[in-house]
Scaffold this motif. Structure first.
Motif, PDB file in Angstrom:
ATOM      1  N   UNK A 244      10.001 -11.324 -10.398  1.00  0.00           N
ATOM      2  CA  UNK A 244      10.008  -9.851 -10.489  1.00  0.00           C
ATOM      3  C   UNK A 244       9.873  -9.233  -9.096  1.00  0.00           C
ATOM      4  N   UNK A 245       9.001  -9.802  -8.268  1.00  0.00           N
ATOM      5  CA  UNK A 245       8.811  -9.278  -6.913  1.00  0.00           C
ATOM      6  C   UNK A 245      10.080  -9.441  -6.087  1.00  0.00           C
ATOM      7  N   UNK A 246      10.667 -10.636  -6.163  1.00  0.00           N
ATOM      8  CA  UNK A 246      11.875 -10.910  -5.349  1.00  0.00           C
ATOM      9  C   UNK A 246      13.007  -9.962  -5.697  1.00  0.00           C
ATOM     10  N   UNK A 247      13.054  -9.530  -6.951  1.00  0.00           N
ATOM     11  CA  UNK A 247      14.150  -8.664  -7.400  1.00  0.00           C
ATOM     12  C   UNK A 247      14.063  -7.261  -6.796  1.00  0.00           C
ATOM     13  N   UNK A 248      12.857  -6.825  -6.438  1.00  0.00           N
ATOM     14  CA  UNK A 248      12.722  -5.427  -5.977  1.00  0.00           C
ATOM     15  C   UNK A 248      12.097  -5.248  -4.599  1.00  0.00           C
ATOM     16  N   UNK A 249      11.482  -6.305  -4.045  1.00  0.00           N
ATOM     17  CA  UNK A 249      10.742  -6.042  -2.801  1.00  0.00           C
ATOM     18  C   UNK A 249      11.684  -5.861  -1.607  1.00  0.00           C
ATOM     19  N   UNK A 250      11.465  -4.775  -0.854  1.00  0.00           N
ATOM     20  CA  UNK A 250      12.322  -4.524   0.306  1.00  0.00           C
ATOM     21  C   UNK A 250      11.849  -5.320   1.530  1.00  0.00           C
ATOM     22  N   UNK A 251      12.721  -5.394   2.515  1.00  0.00           N
ATOM     23  CA  UNK A 251      12.350  -6.073   3.763  1.00  0.00           C
ATOM     24  C   UNK A 251      11.539  -5.122   4.644  1.00  0.00           C
ATOM     25  N   UNK A 252      10.864  -5.665   5.631  1.00  0.00           N
ATOM     26  CA  UNK A 252      10.179  -4.839   6.627  1.00  0.00           C
ATOM     27  C   UNK A 252      11.226  -4.317   7.607  1.00  0.00           C
TER      28      UNK A 252
ATOM     29  N   UNK B 258      12.779  -1.449   7.850  1.00  0.00           N
ATOM     30  CA  UNK B 258      13.866  -0.567   7.422  1.00  0.00           C
ATOM     31  C   UNK B 258      13.841   0.676   8.319  1.00  0.00           C
ATOM     32  N   UNK B 259      15.028   1.197   8.660  1.00  0.00           N
ATOM     33  CA  UNK B 259      15.059   2.293   9.636  1.00  0.00           C
ATOM     34  C   UNK B 259      14.283   3.518   9.134  1.00  0.00           C
ATOM     35  N   UNK B 260      14.320   3.771   7.809  1.00  0.00           N
ATOM     36  CA  UNK B 260      13.652   4.971   7.292  1.00  0.00           C
ATOM     37  C   UNK B 260      12.136   4.777   7.119  1.00  0.00           C
ATOM     38  N   UNK B 261      11.684   3.523   7.120  1.00  0.00           N
ATOM     39  CA  UNK B 261      10.261   3.237   6.859  1.00  0.00           C
ATOM     40  C   UNK B 261       9.452   3.323   8.146  1.00  0.00           C
ATOM     41  N   UNK B 262       9.236   4.554   8.612  1.00  0.00           N
ATOM     42  CA  UNK B 262       8.553   4.743   9.902  1.00  0.00           C
ATOM     43  C   UNK B 262       7.044   4.934   9.740  1.00  0.00           C
ATOM     44  N   UNK B 263       6.559   4.966   8.493  1.00  0.00           N
ATOM     45  CA  UNK B 263       5.114   5.037   8.261  1.00  0.00           C
ATOM     46  C   UNK B 263       4.611   3.638   7.936  1.00  0.00           C
ATOM     47  N   UNK B 264       3.467   3.285   8.490  1.00  0.00           N
ATOM     48  CA  UNK B 264       2.880   1.977   8.178  1.00  0.00           C
ATOM     49  C   UNK B 264       1.381   2.133   8.002  1.00  0.00           C
ATOM     50  N   UNK B 265       0.806   1.223   7.245  1.00  0.00           N
ATOM     51  CA  UNK B 265      -0.646   1.170   7.093  1.00  0.00           C
ATOM     52  C   UNK B 265      -1.074  -0.284   7.243  1.00  0.00           C
ATOM     53  N   UNK B 266      -2.025  -0.507   8.133  1.00  0.00           N
ATOM     54  CA  UNK B 266      -2.631  -1.828   8.311  1.00  0.00           C
ATOM     55  C   UNK B 266      -4.008  -1.771   7.649  1.00  0.00           C
TER      56      UNK B 266
ATOM     57  N   UNK C 120      -5.204  -9.511   6.435  1.00  0.00           N
ATOM     58  CA  UNK C 120      -4.638  -8.308   7.034  1.00  0.00           C
ATOM     59  C   UNK C 120      -3.463  -7.947   6.150  1.00  0.00           C
ATOM     60  N   UNK C 121      -3.477  -6.752   5.604  1.00  0.00           N
ATOM     61  CA  UNK C 121      -2.354  -6.345   4.764  1.00  0.00           C
ATOM     62  C   UNK C 121      -1.592  -5.242   5.500  1.00  0.00           C
ATOM     63  N   UNK C 122      -0.263  -5.331   5.436  1.00  0.00           N
ATOM     64  CA  UNK C 122       0.600  -4.433   6.222  1.00  0.00           C
ATOM     65  C   UNK C 122       1.643  -3.826   5.286  1.00  0.00           C
ATOM     66  N   UNK C 123       1.782  -2.516   5.332  1.00  0.00           N
ATOM     67  CA  UNK C 123       2.710  -1.816   4.437  1.00  0.00           C
ATOM     68  C   UNK C 123       3.581  -0.860   5.245  1.00  0.00           C
ATOM     69  N   UNK C 124       4.860  -0.772   4.877  1.00  0.00           N
ATOM     70  CA  UNK C 124       5.793   0.150   5.535  1.00  0.00           C
ATOM     71  C   UNK C 124       6.546   0.951   4.470  1.00  0.00           C
ATOM     72  N   UNK C 125       6.691   2.249   4.730  1.00  0.00           N
ATOM     73  CA  UNK C 125       7.420   3.100   3.773  1.00  0.00           C
ATOM     74  C   UNK C 125       7.929   4.345   4.485  1.00  0.00           C
ATOM     75  N   UNK C 126       8.891   5.011   3.871  1.00  0.00           N
ATOM     76  CA  UNK C 126       9.376   6.279   4.416  1.00  0.00           C
ATOM     77  C   UNK C 126       8.293   7.327   4.176  1.00  0.00           C
ATOM     78  N   UNK C 127       8.151   8.309   5.101  1.00  0.00           N
ATOM     79  CA  UNK C 127       7.075   9.299   4.969  1.00  0.00           C
ATOM     80  C   UNK C 127       7.015   9.975   3.598  1.00  0.00           C
TER      81      UNK C 127
END
Ligand code: HEM
Length: 185
Positions: free
Chosen positions: A69-77, A79-87, A142-149
């Motif tokens: 299920x994860x492999x089917x939907x998880x995006x790569x790190x 991405x040009x639009x994903x300029x927000x990150x949280x560590x 350490x958990x790292x997340x990236x997403x569009x604003x």
């Protein structure tokens, strides 16, 4: 070994720090930028306040259907639009680590629905889970997340849901480092 990642808090790196929040236990010093280095940075570089070491590893808890299920939907790190990150560095309690694998899995998924809840926020959020307990580091993960604003509100909601879960009763230290990518990729 290219599975090593170091997060250097200082004045350099692609990621500008917007905020550092201590959620549980002691926080990390506020810095200007975070440099994510795909290597082991053993010594604190000049002009830096902290370095957190970690490595990627095999999965511990996910079952076959969850992996699929994860492999089917998880995006790569990156991405040009994903300029927000949280560590989010996390340390769990002695009680957590004293449990057997099946007991931890039961709390993680059957009671807290970590993966099921997390999946609701994909593909908006890309993530990387890093381990550091075995390196003798101050944190276990350490958990790292990236997403569009525009996904910031959704991510904040996910954090509230995670922190209200049974699993989080075993979190003794947690810091939230909010970042924006203003450097050149
Ligand atoms: C974005 C949606 C998310 C998804 C799909 C997700 C999924 C997962 C999965 C599948 C695992 C287990 C990996 C394994 O089997 O070893 C995991 C572990 C973990 N996740 Fe998440 N997660 C998400 C969000 C979060 C958030 C927001 C946090 C922190 C606030 C977080 C913190 C952790 C930690 C600390 C672990 C390791 C737990 C342990 O081994 O004790 N996750 N996540």
């Amino acid at each position: 070994m290219d599975n090593r990642y170091s997060f250097v808090g200082g004045k350099e790196g692609l990621w500008q720090v917007i905020d550092v929040r201590g959620i549980a236990g002691s926080s990390l010093e506020l810095v200007k930028r975070v440099n994510v280095v795909n290597d082991a940075v053993a010594e604190l570089p000049l002009d830096s306040s902290w370095v957190l070491q970690s490595f990627t590893s095999n999965i511990r808890y996910a079952m076959r259907d969850e992996v699929t299920a994860l492999r089917a939907v998880q995006p790569v790190l990156n991405r040009s639009e994903a300029i927000s990150a949280v560590l989010i560095p996390i340390k769990k309690t002695v009680q957590w680590w004293e449990m057997a694998q099946d007991e931890r899995r039961a709390i993680f998924e059957e009671e807290s629905h970590h993966t099921t809840v997390g999946l609701e926020y994909l593909p908006g959020v890309a993530r990387r889970l890093l381990h550091c307990r075995d390196l003798g580091e101050p944190f276990d993960f350490l958990t790292w997340f990236e997403f569009a604003p525009e996904h910031t509100k959704d991510f904040d909601e996910l954090l509230l849901r995670m922190r209200a879960s049974k699993e989080w009763e075993y979190v003794e230290r947690e810091v939230e480092v909010r970042l924006i990518r203003d450097g050149i990729l």
